[in-house]
Design a protein around this motif. Structure first.
Motif, short mmCIF file in Angstrom:
data_model
loop_
_atom_site.label_atom_id
_atom_site.label_comp_id
_atom_site.label_asym_id
_atom_site.label_seq_id
_atom_site.Cartn_x
_atom_site.Cartn_y
_atom_site.Cartn_z
N LEU A 183 3.68 3.39 -3.36
CA LEU A 183 3.92 4.31 -2.24
C LEU A 183 2.64 5.03 -1.81
N ARG A 184 1.58 4.94 -2.63
CA ARG A 184 0.33 5.64 -2.32
C ARG A 184 -0.80 4.71 -1.87
N VAL A 185 -0.54 3.44 -1.75
CA VAL A 185 -1.58 2.50 -1.32
C VAL A 185 -1.95 2.83 0.14
N PRO A 186 -3.20 3.15 0.43
CA PRO A 186 -3.57 3.54 1.80
C PRO A 186 -3.20 2.51 2.85
N LEU A 187 -3.40 1.22 2.54
CA LEU A 187 -3.07 0.17 3.50
C LEU A 187 -1.59 0.24 3.88
N LEU A 188 -0.71 0.35 2.88
CA LEU A 188 0.72 0.39 3.17
C LEU A 188 1.12 1.72 3.82
N THR A 189 0.43 2.78 3.47
CA THR A 189 0.70 4.07 4.11
C THR A 189 0.42 3.99 5.61
N ASP A 190 -0.71 3.36 5.96
CA ASP A 190 -1.04 3.20 7.38
C ASP A 190 -0.02 2.29 8.07
#
Length: 553
Positions: A183-190
């Protein structure tokens, strides 16, 4: 890498061998041709020169090929076969053939020395050598993995490239920790931000299911994200959003780990165009790079990664790769994490690749969590061989779940009557415990084999302890040396260095033959081979002779 002229040359070589009744090592000759093509700009058989063989066998092979020194004669013999073939097919003339043969005569005694010289190893070769991989240089790609699975189903011979060699067992983090990290992966957050932006605006897609150009430009400006079109494709592939024609629907309750697994598959299989690593050509080789990290299972120095990219993935020939920028991208994507001058897979990436390998039917295996094991399983797991960093985490976690007294009791009970190596592991862990474990350790003074270790433990902490007899001191010396037997056989030089610094003196070794210990002869023979002090080594050999004679008598 396999190229057309090499394939044709090997076909012609095999036909030449059959016609003349010659024994042709086509695989070894192919390797020579492959490396000559890859690294020496040899584009046809007639390009071979004496200098080509010298560079191949004394520079390229030692730097790139994982091969024991004793394999050198086979390689030189294959080179001589190649020379005969070149001459008889008129690719070269008689004078050139004579010069090549003279060069190979000179190379033959030098090549084993070059293969054994670890200072000549390339960084990637050094890493794979430590892992025990059989072949570094063949292509590691997704098709290779898929073909390996198909070949296994068809009963064909398995491929021996690194991408198809047995995977090392890995330690996977808990699903709870992994889900939280996903849930904290920047790519997936974007990607999630982009999905919510699309839904909030009621926007629709172009006929192909992608972002409309205007929406992509607006998203880049408003959300400050790069490559919105790539992010949208990732969101769709990973199940963050549902698409029906040009309509967009919220994908409620998407499992974070299912999303992550799909994202990893897209990153290594999809047409990502450089949006993962920042380098389009490196995106195509991403599987090979991540596979290397998975197999090494340790932080990899940046210099090793740079050499791997430049040499093994041919990035140098394609203009090179900005490693720092690549590392930042892969950290952003949740695949790598940075250390002090190193890179390694994130726990999420290890899990994602493990899932991918399972899809490829490559049979990835998991290391059990030894921190949750009982004492016997902890010791067995450590003896099975784990990386030092993993072993340290296992031991620390195991001890954290117990009081010092409980830990000492469980460990020592588990090795009562066990072989020396198991006893040594237990004693080494107990040695971490403080005086709180006194009563638990003291209870093992009645155990004949553990008594010397228990007494030594007490004495080292200034606690009351019985004095050891000379025989008990000798027995404990043999017992602790027996613990070192497996490691000494694998790395005799390091063992010899340790013995030079802290090994038993000659007068102690002379008396060891009297000790009643099952590993006595093996220990004495090891000392006789390893001790740099000739007097001490001679004493060990004499003691081993006496011990064997006593056993026979």
């Amino acid at each position: 890498m396999s190229i057309e002229w090499v394939n044709r040359a090997i076909d012609e070589l095999r036909a030449w061998g059959r016609a003349g009744g010659r024994d042709v090592d086509a695989d070894e000759v192919r390797l020579l041709c492959d490396y000559a093509s890859d690294y020496l700009d040899v584009n046809e058989l007639g390009d071979f020169t004496p200098a080509t063989f010298e560079e191949l066998l004394l520079n390229i092979y030692p730097r790139k090929v994982i091969a024991p020194p004793e394999s050198a004669p086979e390689t030189v013999a294959a080179a001589r076969t190649l020379v005969d073939f070149l001459l008889e097919t008129e690719e070269i003339g008689g004078k050139m053939a004579a010069r090549m043969r003279a060069t190979l005569d000179r190379i033959e005694p030098e090549m084993p020395v070059a293969l054994a010289d670890t200072s000549r190893f390339g960084m990637a070769k050094s890493l794979f050598s430590a892992m025990g991989a059989d072949a570094l240089e063949q292509d590691v790609s997704l098709p290779a993995a898929a073909e390996a699975s198909e070949a296994g189903e068809a009963g064909a011979e398995p491929c021996d490239c690194p991408g198809c060699s047995p995977l090392p067992p890995v330690r996977l983090a808990s699903r709870e920790a992994l889900a939280e990290a996903a849930l904290r992966v920047p790519l997936l957050t974007d990607a999630r931000r982009l999905v919510q932006w699309m839904l909030a605006g009621g926007r629709t897609l172009d006929p192909g299911g992608g972002l409309r150009d205007g929406d992509a430009a607006e998203a880049a400006a408003q959300l400050s994200v790069a490559a919105p079109a790539f992010l949208w494709e990732l969101a769709v592939r990973a199940g963050l959003v549902e698409v029906a024609g040009t309509a967009v629907f919220d994908a409620d309750h998407a499992d974070p780990l299912e999303v992550w697994a799909a994202a990893v598959r897209f990153a290594v299989e999809g047409d990502t165009g450089g949006h993962v690593t920042g380098e389009p050509l490196l995106d195509e080789e991403l599987y090979a790079l991540l596979d290397l990290f998975y197999r090494v299972q340790a932080p990899v120095p940046l210099d090793a990664v740079r050499e791997y990219l430049d040499d093994d993935l041919d990035m140098a020939d394609r203009g090179g790769a900005d490693l720092e920028a690549v590392a930042r991208r892969l950290v952003y994507c949740g695949l790598l994490q940075e250390g002090d001058g190193t890179l390694e897979l994130t726990p999420l990436a290890v899990w994602g690749l493990h899932e991918l390998y399972e899809d490829f039917e490559m049979e990835p295996s998991r290391l059990p969590d030894l921190a949750e094991a009982d004492a016997a399983d902890l010791i067995d797991g450590l003896l099975a061989g784990v990386l030092p960093e993993v072993a340290e985490a296992d031991i620390t976690g195991w001890l954290a779940r117990r009081t010092p007294a409980q830990a000492a009791t469980e460990l020592l009970e588990a090795v009562s009557g066990a072989p020396a190596v198991a006893r040594g592991v237990a004693v080494t862990i107990v040695d971490r415990l403080g005086a709180e474990a006194e009563e638990a350790v003291r209870a093992f003074l009645e155990d004949e084999e553990l008594r010397p270790h228990a007494a030594h433990w007490l004495t080292a902490r200034g606690l009351a302890a019985p004095a050891l007899t000379q025989d008990e001191v000798l027995w404990m010396s043999v017992d602790m040396l027996a613990l070192a037997l497996p490691a000494a056989e694998e790395d005799p030089e390091t063992f010899a260095e340790n013995m030079a610094a802290s090994g038993p003196p000659s007068h102690v070794i002379e008396e060891m033959w009297r000790v009643d210990h099952p590993d006595l002869v093996d220990v004495l023979e090891l000392l006789g081979r390893s001790l740099p002090d000739q007097n001490a080594a001679k004493a060990a050999r004499k003691a081993a002779f006496k011990a064997r004679s006593r056993a026979i008598g």
